[in-house]
Design a protein around this motif. Sequence first.
Motif, PDB file in Angstrom:
ATOM      1  N   ARG A 113      12.226   4.059  -0.170  1.00 28.42           N
ATOM      2  CA  ARG A 113      10.670   4.560   0.830  1.00 28.42           C
ATOM      3  C   ARG A 113      11.166   5.297   2.240  1.00 28.42           C
ATOM      4  O   ARG A 113      12.411   5.420   2.873  1.00 28.42           O
ATOM      5  CB  ARG A 113      10.223   3.034   1.651  1.00 28.42           C
ATOM      6  N   THR A 114      10.890   6.304   2.597  1.00 30.68           N
ATOM      7  CA  THR A 114      10.626   7.165   3.392  1.00 30.68           C
ATOM      8  C   THR A 114       9.203   6.557   4.825  1.00 30.68           C
ATOM      9  O   THR A 114       8.167   6.902   4.440  1.00 30.68           O
ATOM     10  CB  THR A 114      10.692   8.461   3.367  1.00 30.68           C
ATOM     11  N   VAL A 115       9.775   6.442   5.505  1.00 30.56           N
ATOM     12  CA  VAL A 115       9.260   5.906   6.967  1.00 30.56           C
ATOM     13  C   VAL A 115       7.980   6.640   7.158  1.00 30.56           C
ATOM     14  O   VAL A 115       8.534   8.126   8.068  1.00 30.56           O
ATOM     15  CB  VAL A 115       9.280   5.226   7.724  1.00 30.56           C
ATOM     16  N   ILE A 116       6.837   6.638   7.045  1.00 31.23           N
ATOM     17  CA  ILE A 116       5.833   8.243   7.504  1.00 31.23           C
ATOM     18  C   ILE A 116       4.804   8.024   8.916  1.00 31.23           C
ATOM     19  O   ILE A 116       5.610   8.885  10.372  1.00 31.23           O
ATOM     20  CB  ILE A 116       4.545   8.625   6.935  1.00 31.23           C
ATOM     21  N   THR A 117       4.941   6.373   8.812  1.00 33.07           N
ATOM     22  CA  THR A 117       3.522   5.697  10.066  1.00 33.07           C
ATOM     23  C   THR A 117       4.273   4.704  10.167  1.00 33.07           C
ATOM     24  O   THR A 117       3.780   4.003   9.585  1.00 33.07           O
ATOM     25  CB  THR A 117       1.986   5.752  10.108  1.00 33.07           C
ATOM     26  N   ILE A 118       4.183   4.433  11.242  1.00 32.23           N
ATOM     27  CA  ILE A 118       4.201   2.960  12.047  1.00 32.23           C
ATOM     28  C   ILE A 118       3.490   2.964  13.452  1.00 32.23           C
ATOM     29  O   ILE A 118       4.377   3.286  14.152  1.00 32.23           O
ATOM     30  CB  ILE A 118       5.720   2.169  11.905  1.00 32.23           C
ATOM     31  N   GLU A 119       1.697   1.475  13.552  1.00 32.73           N
ATOM     32  CA  GLU A 119       1.183   1.800  14.109  1.00 32.73           C
ATOM     33  C   GLU A 119       1.060   0.699  14.567  1.00 32.73           C
ATOM     34  O   GLU A 119       0.411  -0.130  13.840  1.00 32.73           O
ATOM     35  CB  GLU A 119       0.216   3.266  14.496  1.00 32.73           C
ATOM     36  N   GLU A 120       0.157   0.603  15.474  1.00 34.52           N
ATOM     37  CA  GLU A 120      -1.246  -0.622  15.691  1.00 34.52           C
ATOM     38  C   GLU A 120      -2.498   0.288  15.913  1.00 34.52           C
ATOM     39  O   GLU A 120      -2.735   1.097  16.825  1.00 34.52           O
ATOM     40  CB  GLU A 120       0.032  -1.348  17.464  1.00 34.52           C
ATOM     41  N   ILE A 121      -3.011  -0.444  15.199  1.00 31.48           N
ATOM     42  CA  ILE A 121      -4.354   0.367  15.176  1.00 31.48           C
ATOM     43  C   ILE A 121      -5.563  -1.431  15.460  1.00 31.48           C
ATOM     44  O   ILE A 121      -4.916  -1.942  15.570  1.00 31.48           O
ATOM     45  CB  ILE A 121      -5.155   0.589  13.930  1.00 31.48           C
ATOM     46  N   PRO A 135     -13.874  -7.107  14.880  1.00 34.51           N
ATOM     47  CA  PRO A 135     -13.477  -5.828  14.425  1.00 34.51           C
ATOM     48  C   PRO A 135     -13.311  -5.868  16.219  1.00 34.51           C
ATOM     49  O   PRO A 135     -13.054  -6.109  17.220  1.00 34.51           O
ATOM     50  CB  PRO A 135     -15.738  -5.845  15.006  1.00 34.51           C
ATOM     51  N   GLY A 136     -11.945  -4.688  15.899  1.00 29.00           N
ATOM     52  CA  GLY A 136     -11.064  -4.367  17.194  1.00 29.00           C
ATOM     53  C   GLY A 136      -9.663  -5.312  17.707  1.00 29.00           C
ATOM     54  O   GLY A 136      -9.226  -5.242  18.440  1.00 29.00           O
ATOM     55  N   ASP A 137      -9.783  -6.556  16.901  1.00 33.43           N
ATOM     56  CA  ASP A 137      -8.052  -7.253  15.437  1.00 33.43           C
ATOM     57  C   ASP A 137      -7.480  -6.130  15.863  1.00 33.43           C
ATOM     58  O   ASP A 137      -7.411  -5.103  15.560  1.00 33.43           O
ATOM     59  CB  ASP A 137      -8.554  -8.209  15.179  1.00 33.43           C
ATOM     60  N   PRO A 138      -6.119  -6.488  16.651  1.00 34.35           N
ATOM     61  CA  PRO A 138      -5.153  -5.557  16.531  1.00 34.35           C
ATOM     62  C   PRO A 138      -4.448  -6.069  15.166  1.00 34.35           C
ATOM     63  O   PRO A 138      -4.397  -6.750  13.897  1.00 34.35           O
ATOM     64  CB  PRO A 138      -3.763  -6.168  17.304  1.00 34.35           C
ATOM     65  N   VAL A 139      -4.007  -4.601  14.349  1.00 29.83           N
ATOM     66  CA  VAL A 139      -3.257  -4.316  13.236  1.00 29.83           C
ATOM     67  C   VAL A 139      -2.688  -3.455  13.290  1.00 29.83           C
ATOM     68  O   VAL A 139      -2.265  -2.396  13.769  1.00 29.83           O
ATOM     69  CB  VAL A 139      -4.450  -3.883  11.657  1.00 29.83           C
ATOM     70  N   VAL A 140      -1.583  -3.750  12.187  1.00 32.16           N
ATOM     71  CA  VAL A 140       0.018  -3.093  11.633  1.00 32.16           C
ATOM     72  C   VAL A 140      -0.532  -2.272  11.072  1.00 32.16           C
ATOM     73  O   VAL A 140      -0.922  -2.869   9.856  1.00 32.16           O
ATOM     74  CB  VAL A 140       0.831  -3.688  11.753  1.00 32.16           C
ATOM     75  N   HIS A 141      -0.455  -0.900  10.569  1.00 37.65           N
ATOM     76  CA  HIS A 141      -0.340  -0.036   9.992  1.00 37.65           C
ATOM     77  C   HIS A 141       1.203   0.718   9.060  1.00 37.65           C
ATOM     78  O   HIS A 141       1.581   1.211  10.169  1.00 37.65           O
ATOM     79  CB  HIS A 141      -1.391   1.329  10.296  1.00 37.65           C
ATOM     80  N   ILE A 153       7.251   9.680  -5.676  1.00 39.14           N
ATOM     81  CA  ILE A 153       6.126   9.637  -6.598  1.00 39.14           C
ATOM     82  C   ILE A 153       4.449   9.154  -5.809  1.00 39.14           C
ATOM     83  O   ILE A 153       3.307   8.601  -6.238  1.00 39.14           O
ATOM     84  CB  ILE A 153       6.450   8.639  -7.327  1.00 39.14           C
ATOM     85  N   GLY A 154       4.926   7.966  -4.930  1.00 46.36           N
ATOM     86  CA  GLY A 154       3.925   8.007  -4.297  1.00 46.36           C
ATOM     87  C   GLY A 154       3.875   7.953  -3.047  1.00 46.36           C
ATOM     88  O   GLY A 154       4.754   8.429  -2.263  1.00 46.36           O
ATOM     89  N   LEU A 155       3.014   7.861  -2.349  1.00 42.88           N
ATOM     90  CA  LEU A 155       2.472   6.843  -0.737  1.00 42.88           C
ATOM     91  C   LEU A 155       1.734   6.353  -0.157  1.00 42.88           C
ATOM     92  O   LEU A 155       0.403   5.605  -1.145  1.00 42.88           O
ATOM     93  CB  LEU A 155       1.606   8.970  -0.335  1.00 42.88           C
ATOM     94  N   GLU A 156       2.318   5.350   0.632  1.00 44.21           N
ATOM     95  CA  GLU A 156       0.588   3.848   1.053  1.00 44.21           C
ATOM     96  C   GLU A 156       0.855   3.588   1.774  1.00 44.21           C
ATOM     97  O   GLU A 156       1.478   3.808   2.322  1.00 44.21           O
ATOM     98  CB  GLU A 156       2.149   2.344  -0.225  1.00 44.21           C
ATOM     99  N   SER A 157      -0.003   3.221   2.085  1.00 47.80           N
ATOM    100  CA  SER A 157      -0.744   1.969   3.186  1.00 47.80           C
ATOM    101  C   SER A 157      -0.770   0.774   3.665  1.00 47.80           C
ATOM    102  O   SER A 157      -1.821   0.529   2.477  1.00 47.80           O
ATOM    103  CB  SER A 157      -1.645   3.227   3.792  1.00 47.80           C
ATOM    104  N   THR A 158       0.169   0.285   3.544  1.00 54.06           N
ATOM    105  CA  THR A 158      -0.604  -1.125   4.150  1.00 54.06           C
ATOM    106  C   THR A 158      -0.941  -1.117   5.381  1.00 54.06           C
ATOM    107  O   THR A 158      -0.634  -0.884   6.773  1.00 54.06           O
ATOM    108  CB  THR A 158       0.715  -1.801   3.865  1.00 54.06           C
ATOM    109  N   TYR A 159      -2.438  -2.515   5.494  1.00 53.16           N
ATOM    110  CA  TYR A 159      -2.412  -3.168   6.919  1.00 53.16           C
ATOM    111  C   TYR A 159      -2.302  -4.553   6.797  1.00 53.16           C
ATOM    112  O   TYR A 159      -2.637  -4.909   6.219  1.00 53.16           O
ATOM    113  CB  TYR A 159      -4.134  -3.015   6.911  1.00 53.16           C
TER     114      TYR A 159
END
Length: 255
Positions: A113-121, A135-141, A153-159
């Motif tokens: 895997r190649t990391v594109i984004t690690i962020e808190e939203i 709503p508004g609770d912190p989530v790791v993306h 072969i693909g792109l994955e976003s996990t929350y």
Amino acid sequence: MNRVPPHRADRPVRAGIPEHGRVPRYYAVKAELFDLVENLGEGTVLPSERELAERFSVSRVTLRQAVSELVLEGKLIRRQGSGTFVAPPKLVQPLSLVSYTEGMRRQGVEPTRTVITIEEISADEGLSRDLMLEPGDPVVHLERVLLADDERIGLESTYLSLRRFPDLLEKLDPGGSLYACLTERLGVRFAEAEERVETVLATPREALLIGTNPALPMLLLHRVSYDVDGHPIERARSLYRGDRFSFVARLHADR
């Protein structure tokens, strides 16, 4: 009952040609070309455009349309400056709680895997509903490009809920298996998941990250996973190349 020629169960009946026999010429060529492709074998370069046009007695324009459809379906692959080749078999991922890593390794393929984004939203309405948050609770993306033997072969976003997994980023190898991290390091037990699969076209950004043609059909998988207590673990949006990927599921009758 009229007897008809036998057909292969994994192919369209009568090669997809209706009984009246009236089909676009390119489609008839496509069916013949597909038989040729199967006999050539993986990795074999296709004969020249001129040779194939003469072989099937069609114009080059008609031949190109047939070849283009087989490229979109993942039967052929074009390599700039090298020609058109018979594509390898599609990768198969089970629709189950098997991780991407395990699914690929079962096929003798090394997943990375190649990391594109690690962020808190902040959780929006949809995330808060799916992950049972406010709503508004912190989530790791976590957004990553999926590779198989170094092929994108693909792109994955996990929350995931940051409150539930406050030390996730400390224990996670961003290029490794999230499933393994959750189960082996954080003690999570996956019990079930709800998945929905649809076909889409990639956005320009997604196509660039995956390294594919924006016109290529993609398989989009939405998943929410749950633990043994029925609490949501993650929400994932996974986009896979339709020419290189397929899904399989084993179905059971209700008892």
